[in-house]
Enzyme design. Structure first.
Site, PDB file in Angstrom:
ATOM      1  N   GLY A 241     -52.989 -54.763 -20.598  1.00 17.22           N
ATOM      2  CA  GLY A 241     -53.774 -55.940 -20.952  1.00 17.22           C
ATOM      3  C   GLY A 241     -54.260 -56.742 -19.770  1.00 17.22           C
ATOM      4  O   GLY A 241     -53.696 -57.781 -19.433  1.00 17.22           O
TER       5      GLY A 241
ATOM      6  N   ASP B 290     -49.461 -53.505  -6.403  1.00 12.88           N
ATOM      7  CA  ASP B 290     -50.786 -53.898  -5.928  1.00 12.88           C
ATOM      8  C   ASP B 290     -51.705 -54.318  -7.066  1.00 12.88           C
ATOM      9  O   ASP B 290     -52.474 -55.277  -6.939  1.00 12.88           O
ATOM     10  CB  ASP B 290     -51.424 -52.786  -5.092  1.00 12.88           C
ATOM     11  CG  ASP B 290     -51.449 -51.438  -5.802  1.00 12.88           C
ATOM     12  OD1 ASP B 290     -50.954 -51.345  -6.946  1.00 12.88           O
ATOM     13  OD2 ASP B 290     -51.965 -50.475  -5.208  1.00 12.88           O
TER      14      ASP B 290
ATOM     15  N   ILE C  93     -41.646 -48.600  -7.374  1.00 10.36           N
ATOM     16  CA  ILE C  93     -40.873 -47.436  -6.982  1.00 10.36           C
ATOM     17  C   ILE C  93     -41.727 -46.470  -6.164  1.00 10.36           C
ATOM     18  O   ILE C  93     -41.192 -45.631  -5.443  1.00 10.36           O
ATOM     19  CB  ILE C  93     -40.263 -46.714  -8.201  1.00 10.36           C
ATOM     20  CG1 ILE C  93     -41.340 -46.068  -9.071  1.00 10.36           C
ATOM     21  CG2 ILE C  93     -39.389 -47.648  -9.017  1.00 10.36           C
ATOM     22  CD1 ILE C  93     -40.781 -45.129 -10.130  1.00 10.36           C
ATOM     23  N   ASP C  94     -43.050 -46.610  -6.257  1.00  9.56           N
ATOM     24  CA  ASP C  94     -43.956 -45.709  -5.538  1.00  9.56           C
ATOM     25  C   ASP C  94     -44.008 -46.000  -4.040  1.00  9.56           C
ATOM     26  O   ASP C  94     -44.414 -45.144  -3.262  1.00  9.56           O
ATOM     27  CB  ASP C  94     -45.369 -45.812  -6.112  1.00  9.56           C
ATOM     28  CG  ASP C  94     -45.385 -45.706  -7.627  1.00  9.56           C
ATOM     29  OD1 ASP C  94     -44.633 -44.871  -8.164  1.00  9.56           O
ATOM     30  OD2 ASP C  94     -46.129 -46.468  -8.270  1.00  9.56           O
TER      31      ASP C  94
ATOM     32  N   ARG D 121     -31.307 -19.339 -10.562  1.00 11.47           N
ATOM     33  CA  ARG D 121     -32.573 -19.855 -11.066  1.00 11.47           C
ATOM     34  C   ARG D 121     -33.355 -20.630 -10.012  1.00 11.47           C
ATOM     35  O   ARG D 121     -32.808 -21.114  -9.023  1.00 11.47           O
ATOM     36  CB  ARG D 121     -32.318 -20.802 -12.245  1.00 11.47           C
ATOM     37  CG  ARG D 121     -31.913 -20.122 -13.528  1.00 11.47           C
ATOM     38  CD  ARG D 121     -31.519 -21.150 -14.560  1.00 11.47           C
ATOM     39  NE  ARG D 121     -31.228 -20.534 -15.855  1.00 11.47           N
ATOM     40  CZ  ARG D 121     -30.525 -21.109 -16.814  1.00 11.47           C
ATOM     41  NH1 ARG D 121     -30.027 -22.327 -16.631  1.00 11.47           N
ATOM     42  NH2 ARG D 121     -30.303 -20.485 -17.952  1.00 11.47           N
TER      43      ARG D 121
ATOM     44  N   GLY E  92     -44.053 -41.484  -8.889  1.00 11.84           N
ATOM     45  CA  GLY E  92     -44.620 -41.824  -7.594  1.00 11.84           C
ATOM     46  C   GLY E  92     -46.089 -42.187  -7.646  1.00 11.84           C
ATOM     47  O   GLY E  92     -46.697 -42.527  -6.639  1.00 11.84           O
TER      48      GLY E  92
ATOM     49  N   HIS F 115     -38.515 -42.148 -16.611  1.00 14.02           N
ATOM     50  CA  HIS F 115     -38.111 -43.545 -16.451  1.00 14.02           C
ATOM     51  C   HIS F 115     -36.661 -43.724 -16.034  1.00 14.02           C
ATOM     52  O   HIS F 115     -36.234 -44.858 -15.769  1.00 14.02           O
ATOM     53  CB  HIS F 115     -38.398 -44.309 -17.741  1.00 14.02           C
ATOM     54  CG  HIS F 115     -39.862 -44.568 -17.945  1.00 14.02           C
ATOM     55  ND1 HIS F 115     -40.719 -43.588 -18.407  1.00 14.02           N
ATOM     56  CD2 HIS F 115     -40.616 -45.668 -17.726  1.00 14.02           C
ATOM     57  CE1 HIS F 115     -41.948 -44.089 -18.469  1.00 14.02           C
ATOM     58  NE2 HIS F 115     -41.913 -45.337 -18.062  1.00 14.02           N
TER      59      HIS F 115
END
Length: 365
Positions: free
Chosen positions: A85, A122, A146-147, A182, A190, A289
């Protein structure tokens, strides 16, 4: 510091905006402690970010020290947040878009605030600054994401915790990967920057790290897997940032029933390609998350506390339209315009990339 001779008492607001992360409550705690105990001010916590100022009456909570003392280790944000929003083009129930910025500005003045501390990335800080310039709001910004992609700060709140969680996930995947011979792929958040992936990948011992900033080929990933097999290492750990593209250069996204798209699925794409090329059993873990939740790391708590105190001190000095920043082991401040103008991606020639190459990690071509 005595609260005497500090000038007129101030009433300040604080809000958290954008995606949540660990460390937000630590900021709130620091702001309240410093503002109330050092300066004798009043602090109002704004509910649900700008939505709280948009509401009538404005939604807030008066914050006292005893309310926030236990918040240091609490995840999320006690004030709530929103990342939907845009107030300048706010989605209405009839499907139209409406400029509701003046409602937010009026809410700020209705509460009699002398200043507002906005904690955000930002995008949030750009919106808050536009509101501040339009409505005479005395704004101080605190970076959280967190990025870790805000260019003027070495640390943004939430990043270190996200790296710790991703690293722990790799630690755990080591054992199950080795047990079943595996390839294990860990997909991490990120946004468009690969900071979480490269930091956690090095710390967690990944054999392949894929980030948006460096191109790769599936063939070279498979070559790395086979190379390890030839050396008697029967498993391989891959960490991939959510914004990594396919070998054709396409973004991999998920669209929900509301028509909203987000990054997701690059891990499954890579798993299919690896199975197709060399037939190795491959499994994918998507952290999602989980990287945003839980107790903040010690570093995030430390940075959050330092940022909160510094933001209050800027208000005491009547220094506005600035964001606090961590540079060279100290907290400084820069104009918000400078902060939001400088995007920080992973430097393909930077220290972490050189470190990964030096460890024999496949990082792209």
């Amino acid at each position: 510091m005595s609260i005497k001779n500090m000038g007129e008492p101030k009433r300040i607001g604080i809000l958290t905006s954008g995606g949540d992360c660990s460390g937000l409550n630590a900021v709130i705690r620091a702001v309240v402690n410093c503002a109330v105990d050092t300066y004798g001010w009043e602090v109002l916590g704004i509910r649900q970010a700008t939505l709280g100022l948009m509401a009538r009456p404005p939604q807030f909570t008066k914050l006292e020290i005893d309310q926030v003392d236990s918040l240091l280790t609490a995840g999320g944000t006690m004030l709530g947040t929103t990342n939907k929003g845009d107030p300048f083009a706010f989605p209405m129930t009839d499907g139209s878009l409406c400029d509701r910025s003046e409602e937010i500005i009026a809410g700020y003045h209705e509460l009699g605030l002398d200043a507002l501390i906005g904690i955000g990335g930002d995008g949030s800080l750009a919106i808050l600054r536009r509101l501040a310039q339009q409505g005479g709001i005395n704004l101080v910004g605190i970076p959280k994401t967190i990025d870790n992609d805000i260019g003027v700060t070495e640390h943004a709140i939430g990043f270190d915790t996200a790296v710790n969680i991703a690293t722990e996930a790799l630690d755990r995947l080591h054992f199950t990967a080795a047990s079943h011979s595996r390839v294990m792929i860990l997909e991490v958040m990120g946004r468009d920057a690969g900071h979480i992936a490269i930091a956690a990948g090095i710390a967690g011992g990944a054999n392949v790290i894929l980030i948006p900033e460096i191109p790769y080929t599936v063939e070279h990933i498979c070559h790395k897997i086979k190379e390890r097999q030839e050396k008697g290492k029967n498993y391989c750990l891959i960490i991939v940032s959510e914004a990594v593209r396919t070998h054709d250069g396409e973004n991999v996204t998920i669209t929900n029933r509301l028509g909203q798209s987000r990054y997701g699925g690059i891990g499954e794409y890579l798993a299919d390609k690896i199975i197709e090329h060399i037939g190795v059993e491959t499994r994918v873990t998507v952290l999602g998350h989980i990287q945003r939740g839980g107790t903040a790391s010690p570093l995030d708590r430390l940075v959050a506390t330092a940022f909160g105190v510094a933001a209050v001190n800027l208000i005491a000095e009547d220094k506005y339209d600035r964001m606090v920043t961590w540079q060279n082991r100290q907290v400084l401040s820069v104009p918000i315009t400078e902060a939001i103008a400088q995007y920080s991606a992973v430097d393909p020639n930077g220290t972490l990339v050189k470190t990964a190459h030096g460890m024999g990690i496949y990082l792209g071509d």
